[in-house]
Motif scaffolding. Structure first.
Motif, PDB file in Angstrom:
ATOM      1  N   HIS A  71      34.252 -51.562 -44.298  1.00 14.32           N
ATOM      2  CA  HIS A  71      34.450 -51.576 -45.674  1.00 14.32           C
ATOM      3  C   HIS A  71      35.119 -53.005 -46.042  1.00 14.32           C
ATOM      4  O   HIS A  71      36.065 -53.266 -46.345  1.00 14.32           O
TER       5      HIS A  71
ATOM      6  N   HIS B 268      33.906 -55.992 -49.231  1.00 17.80           N
ATOM      7  CA  HIS B 268      33.151 -56.290 -50.390  1.00 17.80           C
ATOM      8  C   HIS B 268      32.826 -57.973 -50.447  1.00 17.80           C
ATOM      9  O   HIS B 268      33.623 -58.677 -50.935  1.00 17.80           O
TER      10      HIS B 268
ATOM     11  N   LYS C   4      27.476 -44.363 -50.750  1.00 10.76           N
ATOM     12  CA  LYS C   4      28.911 -44.478 -51.227  1.00 10.76           C
ATOM     13  C   LYS C   4      28.929 -43.945 -52.695  1.00 10.76           C
ATOM     14  O   LYS C   4      28.081 -44.266 -53.346  1.00 10.76           O
TER      15      LYS C   4
ATOM     16  N   HIS D 219      39.252 -45.731 -47.691  1.00 10.61           N
ATOM     17  CA  HIS D 219      40.686 -46.221 -48.110  1.00 10.61           C
ATOM     18  C   HIS D 219      41.477 -45.087 -48.612  1.00 10.61           C
ATOM     19  O   HIS D 219      42.241 -45.223 -49.541  1.00 10.61           O
TER      20      HIS D 219
ATOM     21  N   ASP E 250      38.787 -52.762 -46.772  1.00  9.57           N
ATOM     22  CA  ASP E 250      38.525 -52.938 -48.427  1.00  9.57           C
ATOM     23  C   ASP E 250      38.616 -54.451 -48.725  1.00  9.57           C
ATOM     24  O   ASP E 250      38.917 -54.769 -49.959  1.00  9.57           O
TER      25      ASP E 250
HETATM   26 ZN    ZN Z   1      36.248 -51.043 -51.739  1.00  9.43          ZN
END
Ligand code: ZN
Ligand code: DUC
Ligand code: ZN
Ligand code: ZN
Length: 458
Positions: free
Chosen positions: A59, A61, A150, A239, A314
């Motif tokens: 996870h 970004h 997702k 998450h 995340d």
């Molecule tokens: Zn995320």
């Protein structure tokens, strides 16, 4: 072919723990055993140290367009920082633009990562607009090795899909045995609370937290699990942060459903009291927000109960100048926090060193379970003959302190500034190459490979 011998380390996998040697030839492990009688081109003495499989952070970004800006780590800087923290493979999110195709989005993300990533990477496909055209593309994505889809149940107008699209997507993804994942929070309810707080002039970072109470997550987690149960698709909640949401997953197990759960390192070790500091609260503005101490206890217990299978990050860093976009209004603070580099050392120190989880649990939740859930096992996620030589050598007693001055992430603060950790990653191997040693990066831009994934085998 170059050979490398790791001598005498404590080799820990999800199902074994013994002192032995690891022999690597080229990119893969070719032998494991006590006192291997082989002359190798290079030998590393691992006596007194622990060897675990390279971490997988499913996870992250990187270079992501979000809330009017871009997350500050690129595929190059983010995967390099990940390697420094023992994470050899990351799974990044491709975002479909509403009204556009999945293929267009994939091409755009490939353009960012190909030839720049330092560590290995894969992609999830975030479906933000499920329509007949997208439906046709699911098969195509699976054929590309992108086997996880997702969904956002929040961020209306940008990323969110509604329940009708969710049902359709799940039915399609199920045909291929692939996985649907969800940012499971109730977007309509959150948007309402945000609007109410703003109308009342409640604009500090604390109101980010108060706009996403636990019920917004538990409701959506339960709804996601229910729809997944109806469609029969493999489901994974990203998450997950709190007791109410985990109890929805617990409830799903009572009808013999399996819903995979990921939490992130910050939800285990940080709590919502950080939002009371108005000057620094923006650093911790992420979605879902940090929760209470009781939620941390629930998550640690969930790991030990096997209900939480993965600890990710995340990772979505923003510079302080970007965070200041929301200095007068919490709803304009780009959501996200930097952690890609410190996930494994934080979990080792707070979890293993403090006796909250075993070393084998640590391996499961940082690597093995993600490899199995996301279709990369046994190439990734374990230490076995034929597997990629992605290995992390840890000195379990060495102490060190986290600081933005010394980290490798492209972000000008650390959410863990000054934290002293017990247990330090000395050396990291990626596909047989020493990638990081004694704090130095040994592989360059473009070393990272795209990992084509299969379906869940857990
Ligand atoms: Zn995320
Ligand atoms: N949450 C974040 O904090 N950042 C990126 C996206 C998300 O869901
Ligand atoms: Zn288009
Ligand atoms: Zn999310």
């Amino acid at each position: 072919m170059a050979s490398l011998l790791l001598k005498n380390g404590r080799v820990v996998t999800a199902d074994s723990d013994s002192v032995c040697d690891v022999l690597i030839e080229g990119e893969v492990i070719v032998a494991l055993g006590r006192n291997l009688p082989v002359p190798a081109d290079q030998t590393i003495d691992c006596t007194g140290r622990i060897i675990v499989p390279g971490g997988i952070d499913p996870h992250v970004h990187l270079d992501m367009p979000f809330m009017g800006t871009f997350s500050s780590d690129t595929h190059e800087t983010g995967t390099r920082a990940a390697l420094h923290g023992g994470t050899t493979t990351v799974i990044d999110f491709v975002l479909q633009k509403q009204g556009h195709s999945l293929r267009e989005a994939l091409t755009e993300w490939q353009g960012r990562a190909t030839g720049t990533a330092v560590g290995d990477y894969s992609f999830h496909m975030a479906v933000t607009d499920f329509n007949p055209g997208t439906k046709e593309e699911i098969k195509d994505m699976v054929a590309e090795g992108i086997t996880s889809f997702k969904t956002f149940m929040a961020y209306k107008g940008a990323l969110m899909i509604d329940d009708a699209q969710m049902v359709g997507l799940m039915q399609e993804v199920k045909k291929y045995g692939a996985l649907v994942t969800a940012h499971a929070t109730n977007g309509d309810m959150i948007d309402t609370l945000i609007a109410q707080h703003r109308a009342q002039g409640k604009l500090s970072p604390l109101y980010h937290y108060l706009s996403q109470p636990e019920v917004t997550e538990s409701e959506a987690s339960g709804r996601f699990a229910d729809i997944a149960n109806y469609t029969g698709v493999n489901a994974y909640i990203v998450h997950l942060t709190c007791e109410g949401a985990l109890n929805q997953v617990r409830r799903a197990t009572e009808r013999n459903q399996r819903v995979f759960v990921e939490t992130c390192i910050q939800y285990l070790v940080l709590d919502a009291s950080l939002y009371n500091d108005e000057a620094n609260g923006a650093k911790y503005v992420m979605s879902p927000p940090l929760r209470q101490k009781k939620d941390q206890e629930t998550l640690w217990a969930g790991i030990n109960q096997g209900l939480v299978q993965v600890v990710g990050t995340d990772h979505c860093p923003f510079m302080l100048a970007q965070k200041r976009m929301g200095k007068d209004d919490f709803s304009k603070i780009p959501n996200g926090h930097p952690a890609i580099e410190h996930r494994m050392e934080l979990l080792f120190s707070e979890g293993v060193s403090k006796g909250r989880i075993s070393l084998q649990r640590f391996v499961e939740v940082t690597s093995t379970n993600a490899a199995k859930i996301f279709g990369m096992f046994p190439r990734k996620g374990t230490i076995s003959i034929g597997a990629d030589a992605d290995l992390v050598i840890i000195d379990p007693t060495k102490k060190h302190t986290i600081s933005a001055e010394t980290h490798h992430m492209n972000v000008d603060y650390s959410a863990y500034e000054g934290w002293e950790l017990t247990g330090k990653i000395d050396t990291v191997l990626l596909r047989g190459q020493v990638a990081v040693d004694a704090g130095e990066t040994k592989v360059g831009r473009g070393y990272g490979q795209f990992i084509r994934r299969g379906v869940t085998a857990f």
